[in-house]
Design a protein around this motif. Sequence first.
Motif, PDB file in Angstrom:
ATOM      1  N   HIS A  70       0.832  -1.102  -0.195  1.00 37.18           N
ATOM      2  CA  HIS A  70       0.017   0.109  -0.165  1.00 37.18           C
ATOM      3  C   HIS A  70       0.716   1.218  -0.141  1.00 37.18           C
ATOM      4  CE1 HIS A  70      -3.213  -2.259   0.244  1.00 37.18           C
ATOM      5  NE2 HIS A  70      -3.606  -2.304   1.706  1.00 37.18           N
ATOM      6  N   ASP A  71       1.956   0.979   0.718  1.00 36.37           N
ATOM      7  CA  ASP A  71       2.845   2.383   0.703  1.00 36.37           C
ATOM      8  C   ASP A  71       4.064   2.298  -0.293  1.00 36.37           C
ATOM      9  OD1 ASP A  71       1.190   3.376   2.712  1.00 36.37           O
ATOM     10  OD2 ASP A  71       2.362   1.986   4.317  1.00 36.37           O
ATOM     11  N   ASP A 101      -0.556  -5.925  -3.733  1.00 37.46           N
ATOM     12  CA  ASP A 101      -1.997  -5.730  -3.318  1.00 37.46           C
ATOM     13  C   ASP A 101      -2.508  -5.423  -4.665  1.00 37.46           C
ATOM     14  OD1 ASP A 101      -4.575  -5.119  -2.364  1.00 37.46           O
ATOM     15  OD2 ASP A 101      -3.817  -5.495  -0.426  1.00 37.46           O
ATOM     16  N   ARG A 104      -6.951  -3.675  -3.639  1.00 46.08           N
ATOM     17  CA  ARG A 104      -7.059  -2.042  -3.247  1.00 46.08           C
ATOM     18  C   ARG A 104      -6.013  -1.030  -4.317  1.00 46.08           C
ATOM     19  NH1 ARG A 104      -7.001  -1.067   3.221  1.00 46.08           N
ATOM     20  NH2 ARG A 104      -7.995   0.913   2.313  1.00 46.08           N
ATOM     21  N   LEU A 106      -3.513   0.873  -3.771  1.00 48.68           N
ATOM     22  CA  LEU A 106      -3.053   1.867  -3.290  1.00 48.68           C
ATOM     23  C   LEU A 106      -1.979   2.509  -3.574  1.00 48.68           C
ATOM     24  CD1 LEU A 106      -4.349   1.499   0.373  1.00 48.68           C
ATOM     25  CD2 LEU A 106      -5.635   2.455  -1.452  1.00 48.68           C
ATOM     26  N   GLN A 112       4.779  -1.409  -7.066  1.00 45.01           N
ATOM     27  CA  GLN A 112       4.598  -2.361  -6.064  1.00 45.01           C
ATOM     28  C   GLN A 112       5.636  -3.336  -6.515  1.00 45.01           C
ATOM     29  OE1 GLN A 112       0.603  -4.068  -4.920  1.00 45.01           O
ATOM     30  NE2 GLN A 112      -0.440  -2.153  -5.739  1.00 45.01           N
TER      31      GLN A 112
END
Length: 273
Positions: A70-71, A101, A104, A106, A112
């Motif tokens: 996500h980050d 992921d 979602r 994000l 990623q």
Amino acid sequence: MQLVDVGVNLTHPTFARDPRAVVDRAFAAGVAQMVLTGTSLTESEAALTLCRELDERRQRLFCTAGIHPHDANQWTSDSAAHLKQLLAEPEVRAVGECGLDFNRDLSPRPQQERVLEEHLELAIATGLPLFLHERDADQRLVEIIRPLRDRLSAAVVHCFTGEKRALYAYLDLDLHIGITGWICDERRGTHLHPLVREIPASRLMLESDAPYLLPRTLRPKPKGGQNEPAFLVEVLREVARHRGVSEAELAASSTACAQQFFGIAPLDHSEQA
């Protein structure tokens, strides 16, 4: 009977008021050792600090260090060096939480993937195992890991929620599998009931993923509906039931598996008290 919870988000704000009480309740419930999850540079540092503050003897609390997918968009040119410093600390026992992921989204998927590859290189360089996150991305995760698998010491797909295809692909790569309270959820986790029988005992670990994923089979339900590592016993019950083994047998095998994976020394009886 002692358990190892291999995934506790003790740095989550909901635990900020009294993390020591959370840990003490877990110990009292039979969760003898825990691995605190690092999900960003800041949270990885915070997890390390909690290990030192709440476990003076350095025998019960350990942690991971990594950046959650996500980050992934927060990764900078300094991130690898910063993580490498954290991974050199004795309490840090795995690289992650890292992974993919595609549910979602994000962070952009190419980012990623690039950040996951950076974590893989850190795992290879340090010899530490990987603590992996995956949602709706099992095929891509396998494609990225497979060419490097022989250079990795070990890896666990934490909080496995996938289907049979994904499970078999991970087992074919000799990966470990983490099971959470998702299996206790009659709305979305029943597909795991037959699948947990397929996981070799030497590859199966248990985790709360607290404060997330409160086991829905837990009675009585806690006020506020927040999960804690003390409730890992309920995950043990449900997994044992669907594997057709006793809770004591599963506790012994999953604990031995986790201790070997993370390089954690077993506690003797006096240390468990």
